[in-house]
Design a protein around this motif. Sequence first.
Motif, PDB file in Angstrom:
ATOM      1  N   GLY A 189      -0.934   5.834   7.018  1.00  0.00           N
ATOM      2  CA  GLY A 189      -1.470   4.574   6.522  1.00  0.00           C
ATOM      3  C   GLY A 189      -1.503   3.497   7.585  1.00  0.00           C
ATOM      4  N   ALA A 191      -6.123   5.214   5.102  1.00  0.00           N
ATOM      5  CA  ALA A 191      -5.085   5.703   4.190  1.00  0.00           C
ATOM      6  C   ALA A 191      -4.437   6.998   4.660  1.00  0.00           C
ATOM      7  N   SER A 195       2.169   4.964   1.055  1.00  0.00           N
ATOM      8  CA  SER A 195       2.212   5.680   2.332  1.00  0.00           C
ATOM      9  C   SER A 195       2.462   7.155   2.070  1.00  0.00           C
ATOM     10  N   ASP A 225      -3.811  -0.210   9.124  1.00  0.00           N
ATOM     11  CA  ASP A 225      -4.689  -1.314   8.731  1.00  0.00           C
ATOM     12  C   ASP A 225      -5.451  -1.750   9.973  1.00  0.00           C
ATOM     13  N   VAL A 282       5.489   3.076  -1.998  1.00  0.00           N
ATOM     14  CA  VAL A 282       4.652   1.908  -1.718  1.00  0.00           C
ATOM     15  C   VAL A 282       5.466   0.894  -0.918  1.00  0.00           C
ATOM     16  N   LYS A 300      -5.117  -4.137   3.590  1.00  0.00           N
ATOM     17  CA  LYS A 300      -5.337  -3.058   2.625  1.00  0.00           C
ATOM     18  C   LYS A 300      -6.066  -1.904   3.304  1.00  0.00           C
ATOM     19  N   TYR A 301      -6.081  -0.755   2.617  1.00  0.00           N
ATOM     20  CA  TYR A 301      -6.864   0.374   3.100  1.00  0.00           C
ATOM     21  C   TYR A 301      -8.295   0.199   2.595  1.00  0.00           C
ATOM     22  N   GLN A 337       0.826  -1.197   0.000  1.00  0.00           N
ATOM     23  CA  GLN A 337       0.000   0.000   0.000  1.00  0.00           C
ATOM     24  C   GLN A 337       0.868   1.259   0.000  1.00  0.00           C
TER      25      GLN A 337
END
Length: 268
Positions: A173, A200, A77, A175, A141, A181-182, A75
């Motif tokens: 970011g 996110a 950031s 979880d 990422v 995932k966001y 993901q």
Amino acid sequence: MSKRPGRLAVLAALPAVTLLTLAGSSPVFAAEDTPAYQIDLEQLNDSGSKGTVLLSARGTELTVWIKSEGMVPGQPSAQHLHGSTEGHDFVCPDASADTDGDGIINNTEATVHYGDINIALTVSGDTDAAKSALAVDRMPVADKEGKISYKRTIPVSQDVVDHLKDLHVVQHGIDRNGNGKYDFDGAGKSELDPNLPQEATAPTNCGEVKGASVGSVPVGGIETGSGATATGVSPGMMIGAAGAASAVAVGALLVVRRRAAAKAGAVA
């Protein structure tokens, strides 16, 4: 007693270099006219994230190295320099910053503590806070292990260079629901942009400057130097820089010792 003044003299003879060290890494020398600041990133929102940052300025160009782990794998950031260039004192928030009691320190709550975004630390393109703060498509990422390696040199204002010690690095970011995932199920919509999940944009870590010229470029893994090198930085480059400065120091030491010996011989 005659040797001690010589040792003090060699320290006085080397004002042009400063020794920078980081646990587990090789020493690196930096010129006194090149401000360098170390930042240790510590988790927010129970993210488990941590990292090491070096900010190094040359003129009005700022090089930022970041090595972090515990991010959400795969993901992006969002990451920024937060704080003031007007001498205001900001700090990283603690759990008490969660003023609405929802269990998450969102960015609005945290900004009260670490200040507004000053520079967006994108991987390419613009770094202006107003244009790129939420440019998640241009943010680093995390790899499949949740690690981020980042290096970029960007033009900044003289005010930023003069007030580096007043700025903080924040990565974003989390979880919350642990699904890798966001998404909106974890913590709903972001208060900054309803089109983005809160996961996110919520801060995952924050770091404050520890002091002038106290860290080395984080070329290895977090703390121990066990991971991959930061983008664009090779151990050979760092060793070469340290070796050159060490040679200067050794040469100066020999000169001082020879002069001290000659003086002792003359007195005898």
